[in-house]
Design a protein around this motif. Structure first.
Motif, PDB file in Angstrom:
ATOM      1  N   THR A   2      39.389 -12.593 -34.682  1.00 56.28           N
ATOM      2  CA  THR A   2      40.645 -12.730 -35.050  1.00 56.28           C
ATOM      3  C   THR A   2      41.034 -14.107 -34.924  1.00 56.28           C
ATOM      4  OG1 THR A   2      41.456 -12.527 -32.617  1.00 56.28           O
ATOM      5  CG2 THR A   2      41.602 -10.606 -34.167  1.00 56.28           C
ATOM      6  N   ILE A  50      34.543  -7.908 -34.332  1.00 60.52           N
ATOM      7  CA  ILE A  50      35.695  -8.021 -35.015  1.00 60.52           C
ATOM      8  C   ILE A  50      36.274  -9.462 -34.399  1.00 60.52           C
ATOM      9  CG2 ILE A  50      38.044  -7.518 -34.673  1.00 60.52           C
ATOM     10  CD1 ILE A  50      37.455  -4.582 -34.725  1.00 60.52           C
ATOM     11  N   THR A 106      36.210  -8.313 -40.012  1.00 60.83           N
ATOM     12  CA  THR A 106      35.424  -7.071 -39.681  1.00 60.83           C
ATOM     13  C   THR A 106      33.970  -7.423 -39.962  1.00 60.83           C
ATOM     14  OG1 THR A 106      37.460  -5.726 -39.485  1.00 60.83           O
ATOM     15  CG2 THR A 106      35.086  -4.808 -39.344  1.00 60.83           C
ATOM     16  N   THR A 107      33.103  -7.388 -39.255  1.00 57.08           N
ATOM     17  CA  THR A 107      31.724  -7.410 -39.535  1.00 57.08           C
ATOM     18  C   THR A 107      30.831  -6.537 -38.845  1.00 57.08           C
ATOM     19  OG1 THR A 107      32.181  -9.937 -39.389  1.00 57.08           O
ATOM     20  CG2 THR A 107      29.769  -9.235 -39.381  1.00 57.08           C
ATOM     21  N   ASP A 108      29.681  -5.906 -39.507  1.00 65.44           N
ATOM     22  CA  ASP A 108      28.933  -5.049 -39.007  1.00 65.44           C
ATOM     23  C   ASP A 108      28.063  -5.825 -37.948  1.00 65.44           C
ATOM     24  OD1 ASP A 108      26.313  -3.725 -38.458  1.00 65.44           O
ATOM     25  OD2 ASP A 108      26.958  -2.467 -40.224  1.00 65.44           O
ATOM     26  N   LYS A 122      42.131 -11.220 -39.498  1.00 71.45           N
ATOM     27  CA  LYS A 122      41.153 -10.433 -38.804  1.00 71.45           C
ATOM     28  C   LYS A 122      40.055 -10.050 -39.610  1.00 71.45           C
ATOM     29  CE  LYS A 122      40.722  -5.813 -36.616  1.00 71.45           C
ATOM     30  NZ  LYS A 122      41.469  -4.563 -36.443  1.00 71.45           N
ATOM     31  N   THR A 175      31.728  -5.569 -31.005  1.00 74.33           N
ATOM     32  CA  THR A 175      32.504  -5.068 -32.131  1.00 74.33           C
ATOM     33  C   THR A 175      32.391  -5.492 -33.587  1.00 74.33           C
ATOM     34  OG1 THR A 175      34.443  -5.952 -31.912  1.00 74.33           O
ATOM     35  CG2 THR A 175      33.985  -4.137 -30.259  1.00 74.33           C
ATOM     36  N   SER A 179      32.705  -6.841 -43.860  1.00 71.41           N
ATOM     37  CA  SER A 179      33.022  -5.660 -44.619  1.00 71.41           C
ATOM     38  C   SER A 179      34.489  -5.853 -44.900  1.00 71.41           C
ATOM     39  CB  SER A 179      32.846  -4.560 -43.796  1.00 71.41           C
ATOM     40  OG  SER A 179      33.458  -4.516 -42.665  1.00 71.41           O
ATOM     41  N   LYS A 180      35.521  -6.571 -44.040  1.00 72.21           N
ATOM     42  CA  LYS A 180      36.808  -6.471 -44.497  1.00 72.21           C
ATOM     43  C   LYS A 180      37.554  -7.824 -43.855  1.00 72.21           C
ATOM     44  CE  LYS A 180      40.717  -3.452 -43.805  1.00 72.21           C
ATOM     45  NZ  LYS A 180      41.335  -1.982 -43.388  1.00 72.21           N
TER      46      LYS A 180
END
Length: 169
Positions: free
Chosen positions: A48, A46, A70-72, A68, A44, A79-80
């Motif tokens: 944490t 993701i 978030t990676t492509d 947290k 995914t 990305s976030k």
């Protein structure tokens, strides 16, 4: 009243944005994360991190209790980043003179692709000695503009420093 606050924020953003906005090579640097616990789901993208989280990427630093990321999964680009804490902190050098942007809040959402910080819960932003406090601040790193608002009772508070004529000559 709300329109007056938004106009004030816009004017303050214009005053603030006349300076350099961020170091251009921060996002090309590796992202280093330290914490007490880490979990990564490569499918995914993701990850944490919990407990005394410290992040460094170029001049960017983040401190939080929980993070947290978030990676492509295909491109492996971040990305976030969502940081939470009492407070979570985000700082970045904004020019080659060493001037800093410092923020804090109970939650900081850093949208890498749009270069925005969404700071909520006792939000605070200090940029070149200009200070903003509110319940919520949306700060655009690339343009140096922001939108600040209080939720419920209370007000947005800003302290803007006058231009230094000596520096402009």
């Amino acid at each position: 009243m709300k329109q007056l606050i938004n106009i004030s924020a816009l004017l303050a953003g214009l005053i603030i944005s006349q300076h350099a906005l961020a170091l251009p090579d921060d996002l090309s640097k590796p992202l280093t994360i330290q914490s007490n616990e880490a979990f990564l789901d490569q499918k995914t993208g993701i990850a944490t991190y919990k407990g005394d989280v410290f992040v460094k990427q170029g001049s960017i630093e983040i401190q939080a209790q929980f993070l947290k990321v978030t990676t492509d999964p295909k491109t492996r680009k971040f990305s976030k980043l969502v940081a939470t804490g009492k407070p979570a902190k985000f700082s970045q050098q904004i020019d080659w003179n060493g001037n800093m942007m410092i923020s804090r809040g109970e939650q900081i959402n850093y949208e890498v692709t749009s270069s925005t910080l969404d700071i909520s819960g006792n939000a605070y932003l200090n940029r070149m000695d200009d200070k903003i406090t509110a319940d919520h601040i949306l700060y655009h790193i690339d343009t140096g503009t922001f939108n600040a608002k209080k939720q419920g009772s209370g007000r947005v508070s800003m302290t803007l420093q006058p231009a230094d004529d000596k520096k402009e000559k």
